[in-house]
Design an enzyme around this catalytic site. Structure first.
Site, PDB file in Angstrom:
ATOM      1  NE  ARG A  50      83.129  60.975  54.422  1.00 36.53           N
ATOM      2  CZ  ARG A  50      84.328  60.705  54.914  1.00 36.53           C
ATOM      3  NH1 ARG A  50      84.913  59.571  54.605  1.00 36.53           N
ATOM      4  NH2 ARG A  50      84.941  61.551  55.703  1.00 36.53           N
ATOM      5  CG  ASP A 160      95.889  56.965  49.968  1.00 34.72           C
ATOM      6  OD1 ASP A 160      96.256  57.629  50.945  1.00 34.72           O
ATOM      7  OD2 ASP A 160      94.708  56.575  49.835  1.00 34.72           O
TER       8      ASP A 160
HETATM    9  C1  SAM Z   1      93.783  61.064  56.992  1.00 39.97           C
HETATM   10  S1  SAM Z   1      94.748  60.575  55.632  1.00 39.97           S
HETATM   11  C2  SAM Z   1      96.375  60.766  56.306  1.00 39.97           C
HETATM   12  C3  SAM Z   1      97.332  61.411  55.341  1.00 39.97           C
HETATM   13  C4  SAM Z   1      98.747  61.682  55.886  1.00 39.97           C
HETATM   14  N1  SAM Z   1      99.401  60.446  56.248  1.00 39.97           N
HETATM   15  C5  SAM Z   1      98.718  62.652  57.025  1.00 39.97           C
HETATM   16  O1  SAM Z   1      98.967  62.259  58.169  1.00 39.97           O
HETATM   17  O2  SAM Z   1      98.433  63.834  56.807  1.00 39.97           O
HETATM   18  C6  SAM Z   1      94.524  58.805  55.639  1.00 39.97           C
HETATM   19  C7  SAM Z   1      94.834  58.131  54.318  1.00 39.97           C
HETATM   20  O3  SAM Z   1      94.884  56.703  54.506  1.00 39.97           O
HETATM   21  C8  SAM Z   1      94.368  56.081  53.356  1.00 39.97           C
HETATM   22  N2  SAM Z   1      93.910  54.705  53.682  1.00 39.97           N
HETATM   23  C9  SAM Z   1      92.807  54.326  54.364  1.00 39.97           C
HETATM   24  N3  SAM Z   1      92.702  52.990  54.405  1.00 39.97           N
HETATM   25  C10 SAM Z   1      93.770  52.492  53.731  1.00 39.97           C
HETATM   26  C11 SAM Z   1      94.207  51.159  53.412  1.00 39.97           C
HETATM   27  N4  SAM Z   1      93.527  50.082  53.793  1.00 39.97           N
HETATM   28  N5  SAM Z   1      95.345  51.023  52.683  1.00 39.97           N
HETATM   29  C12 SAM Z   1      96.051  52.117  52.297  1.00 39.97           C
HETATM   30  N6  SAM Z   1      95.693  53.399  52.559  1.00 39.97           N
HETATM   31  C13 SAM Z   1      94.560  53.594  53.267  1.00 39.97           C
HETATM   32  C14 SAM Z   1      93.209  56.997  52.942  1.00 39.97           C
HETATM   33  O4  SAM Z   1      92.852  56.843  51.584  1.00 39.97           O
HETATM   34  C15 SAM Z   1      93.767  58.386  53.271  1.00 39.97           C
HETATM   35  O5  SAM Z   1      94.317  59.031  52.145  1.00 39.97           O
END
Ligand code: SAM
Length: 289
Positions: A50, A160
């Site tokens: 990545r 996010d």
């Molecule tokens: C796999 S996606 C899930 C999206 C949606 N909630 C779903 O279930 O389809 C996880 C998201 O969490 C965000 N994320 C990861 N670490 C985070 C943090 N420390 N604070 C806020 N968001 C975070 C990532 O950028 C990503 O967009």
């Protein structure tokens, strides 16, 4: 004879710059502290893959140089958001784990109306909203509920950590195949088709886009809102965190959730054994006590 695509893959893998174990340890500790994401050694190849693009963009030839750059004061402020964009996993879809939206309609929204009435709008937070599919799904479900329930109002906040993914969410343009499973009625009401049909793109209609306020928020930081939330969706995010980080975050969510409000988590996530002021409503839905 090997096929050309497997040759290309093999060449790409062998030309990939790799990270020394010591550098990876420092790097993964940094990511854990900065955004909660755990990166065990088993994820090293994924992380290296990545970050190749970042090395190319910055004109660096090794991860040693990349680490020196990000751990320098000016490097960190310049690179952090790119690094987070590269490290986070953004997989999502419209109506993901669709049972949750049935529970919203059948249990959570009727409970809200019974306890709060129509005087207050229901406040919903899509926490870790990725490219927007989750908050736009919520906006459709809530708009449909509002159509059947005169006087019902709602607001949606979506946050996010990744600025790049938030840009995508705000743009609200998706390939047609991402909405293939949606009913004809929902598509007709809430989606616009691209004028150039050959592009096979759809865009969320402006009236629905306007219902959501998107903003940047890192769960590792302190946060508090003027008005408490009635519903929090934090699905498929905590799966990337260790248990201690999950429990700290869940306590923060509970502080933002109104008594009687609901928390939805992902189907592969669990709160078992945690000391939280929550009562289970269904396997991945909880009510604040
Ligand atoms: C796999 S996606 C899930 C999206 C949606 N909630 C779903 O279930 O389809 C996880 C998201 O969490 C965000 N994320 C990861 N670490 C985070 C943090 N420390 N604070 C806020 N968001 C975070 C990532 O950028 C990503 O967009």
């Amino acid at each position: 004879m090997p096929d050309p695509s497997s040759l290309r893959r093999a060449t790409k893998a062998s030309s990939m710059v790799s990270m020394a174990d010591k550098d990876y340890r420092r790097f993964s500790e940094f990511i854990h502290a900065e955004c909660g994401i755990k990166l065990p050694v088993s994820k090293k190849t994924m992380v290296e893959a990545r970050l190749q693009k970042r090395l190319r963009v910055l004109g660096l030839s090794s991860f040693r140089e990349y680490n020196e750059f990000i751990f320098s004061p000016s490097g960190l402020s310049e690179e952090l958001s790119h690094l987070i964009d590269a490290i986070t996993t953004n997989t999502t879809e419209f109506f993901r784990e669709s049972k949750h939206f049935d529970i919203m309609n059948q249990t959570v929204l009727p409970h809200f109306l019974a306890s709060r009435g129509l005087a207050h709008p229901v406040r919903v937070w899509s926490a870790g909203c990725s490219s927007g599919e989750e908050p736009y799904t919520l906006a459709m479900v809530l708009s449909e509920f509002a159509e059947r329930t005169p006087g019902f109002r709602f607001s949606i906040m979506a946050t996010d950590i990744s600025s790049q993914i938030l840009e995508k969410a705000r743009r609200a343009i998706y390939p047609e195949d991402r909405v293939a499973g949606m009913s004809h009625d929902l598509k007709r009401k809430y989606l616009l088709r691209s004028k150039d049909r050959s592009k096979k793109l759809v865009r969320i209609a402006p009236a629905l886009r306007e219902r959501i306020s998107f903003s940047h928020l890192n769960f590792m930081e302190e946060f508090s809102f003027k008005d408490p939330m009635d519903i929090i969706f934090c699905r498929n995010v905590m799966i990337y965190f260790d248990r201690a980080t999950q429990e700290t975050l869940l306590n923060k969510f509970c502080r933002q959730l109104r008594a009687g409000g609901h928390l939805f988590i992902g189907h592969s996530e669990s709160l078992t054994g945690m000391d939280l002021p929550l009562q289970q409503v269904s396997p991945t839905v909880y009510r604040r006590v």
